[in-house]
Motif scaffolding. Structure first.
Motif, mmCIF file in Angstrom:
data_model
loop_
_atom_site.group_PDB
_atom_site.id
_atom_site.type_symbol
_atom_site.label_atom_id
_atom_site.label_comp_id
_atom_site.label_asym_id
_atom_site.label_seq_id
_atom_site.Cartn_x
_atom_site.Cartn_y
_atom_site.Cartn_z
ATOM 1 N N CYS A 84 -6.372 -1.271 -0.546
ATOM 2 C CA CYS A 84 -5.400 -1.107 0.624
ATOM 3 C C CYS A 84 -7.130 -0.029 1.351
ATOM 4 O O CYS A 84 -7.030 0.635 1.769
ATOM 5 C CB CYS A 84 -4.866 -0.191 0.666
ATOM 6 S SG CYS A 84 -3.417 -0.572 -0.440
ATOM 7 N N LEU A 85 -7.229 -1.653 2.519
ATOM 8 C CA LEU A 85 -8.835 -1.938 3.519
ATOM 9 C C LEU A 85 -8.895 0.214 4.354
ATOM 10 O O LEU A 85 -9.073 0.170 4.211
ATOM 11 C CB LEU A 85 -8.844 -2.663 4.005
ATOM 12 C CG LEU A 85 -9.392 -3.866 2.904
ATOM 13 C CD1 LEU A 85 -9.998 -5.161 3.641
ATOM 14 C CD2 LEU A 85 -9.648 -3.675 1.969
ATOM 15 N N SER A 86 -7.159 -0.084 4.816
ATOM 16 C CA SER A 86 -7.073 0.811 5.888
ATOM 17 C C SER A 86 -7.183 2.496 4.785
ATOM 18 O O SER A 86 -7.307 3.173 5.688
ATOM 19 C CB SER A 86 -5.680 0.919 6.437
ATOM 20 O OG SER A 86 -4.824 1.288 5.441
ATOM 21 N N MET A 87 -7.517 2.562 3.695
ATOM 22 C CA MET A 87 -7.128 3.672 3.076
ATOM 23 C C MET A 87 -8.524 4.034 2.392
ATOM 24 O O MET A 87 -9.251 2.745 1.503
ATOM 25 C CB MET A 87 -5.491 3.480 2.235
ATOM 26 C CG MET A 87 -4.708 3.442 3.319
ATOM 27 S SD MET A 87 -2.951 3.459 1.762
ATOM 28 C CE MET A 87 -1.497 4.001 2.775
ATOM 29 N N GLN A 103 -3.224 11.384 8.395
ATOM 30 C CA GLN A 103 -4.833 11.287 7.870
ATOM 31 C C GLN A 103 -4.885 11.097 6.192
ATOM 32 O O GLN A 103 -3.656 12.083 5.823
ATOM 33 C CB GLN A 103 -5.519 12.035 8.785
ATOM 34 C CG GLN A 103 -5.954 11.779 9.743
ATOM 35 C CD GLN A 103 -6.547 10.421 10.389
ATOM 36 O OE1 GLN A 103 -7.306 10.098 9.824
ATOM 37 N NE2 GLN A 103 -6.093 9.658 11.888
ATOM 38 N N TYR A 104 -4.797 10.444 5.989
ATOM 39 C CA TYR A 104 -5.276 10.267 4.408
ATOM 40 C C TYR A 104 -6.176 11.677 4.155
ATOM 41 O O TYR A 104 -7.474 10.607 4.170
ATOM 42 C CB TYR A 104 -5.359 8.822 3.100
ATOM 43 C CG TYR A 104 -3.576 8.230 4.193
ATOM 44 C CD1 TYR A 104 -3.446 7.472 4.891
ATOM 45 C CD2 TYR A 104 -3.453 8.694 2.730
ATOM 46 C CE1 TYR A 104 -2.000 6.902 5.563
ATOM 47 C CE2 TYR A 104 -1.564 8.007 3.023
ATOM 48 C CZ TYR A 104 -1.515 7.197 4.297
ATOM 49 O OH TYR A 104 0.059 6.505 3.985
ATOM 50 N N CYS A 132 1.111 -1.440 -0.553
ATOM 51 C CA CYS A 132 -0.272 0.106 -0.185
ATOM 52 C C CYS A 132 1.318 1.348 0.214
ATOM 53 O O CYS A 132 2.018 1.421 0.654
ATOM 54 C CB CYS A 132 -1.063 0.158 0.939
ATOM 55 S SG CYS A 132 -2.433 -1.792 1.492
ATOM 56 N N ASN A 177 -1.128 12.377 2.010
ATOM 57 C CA ASN A 177 -1.069 11.865 3.827
ATOM 58 C C ASN A 177 -1.029 13.953 4.662
ATOM 59 O O ASN A 177 0.039 14.040 4.091
ATOM 60 C CB ASN A 177 -0.333 11.065 3.813
ATOM 61 C CG ASN A 177 -0.045 10.799 5.516
ATOM 62 O OD1 ASN A 177 0.937 11.405 6.007
ATOM 63 N ND2 ASN A 177 -0.964 9.560 5.763
#
Length: 161
Positions: free
Chosen positions: A65-68, A113-114, A28, A108
């Motif tokens: 990229c599940l967290s983004m 935080q994105y 990612c 970012n």
């Protein structure tokens, strides 16, 4: 704070790349990797638009990229890092891409935080950060399709009204 120390970021990026676990973590976008270009800019200097040509896209499928946030294909390392001095002026920071292909934008922020954008201005992404804080902004320019394409990244500040 780690994000505000560019030199420490460079050292961390090199240390991470040298570890065996780095290969698994590179699937990612990673703000800890060093961008090919870093600029220093202030709220005042960006009243005159900064722009740079680049190649949008990459091998990372953002959907995995599940967290983004977002979709599209981009590089692991940022395309550009901006060490931004807001000068306490609380200006609107405008980051946008212009291209003939369908591009995306991932940033970012200094607080890690994105934020993501796609198709805000036709097929071109735009991110507007109100009262942009001082710190490091890492920027990725991606594409919706897996093919790369030429693009122009533009950064500018405006007074908030």
């Amino acid at each position: 704070m780690l994000r505000s120390c560019l030199h420490l970021k460079v050292c961390l990026g090199l240390a991470i790349a040298a570890t065996p676990l780095a290969a698994a973590a590179q699937d990612c976008p990673d703000w800890r990797l060093v961008a090919p270009k870093t600029i220093e800019a202030s709220a005042t200097s960006l009243f005159s638009r900064y722009q740079t040509p680049l190649i949008a896209g990459g091998s990372v499928n953002l959907t995995s990229c599940l967290s983004m946030p977002g979709i599209g294909y981009l590089a692991e390392a940022p395309d550009l890092s901006v060490e931004y001095d807001g000068q306490g002026d609380r200006r609107l920071l405008d980051i946008r891409v212009q291209s003939d292909c369908d591009t995306t934008l991932l940033v970012n922020l200094p607080d890690e935080q994105y934020v993501y954008s796609d198709d805000e201005d036709g097929l071109n992404p735009v991110i507007r950060i109100s009262a942009a804080q001082t710190g490091l902004y890492d920027i990725w320019v991606g594409t919706i399709e897996p093919a790369n394409c030429a693009a122009i990244l533009m950064i500018e500040t405006f007074d908030e009204s």
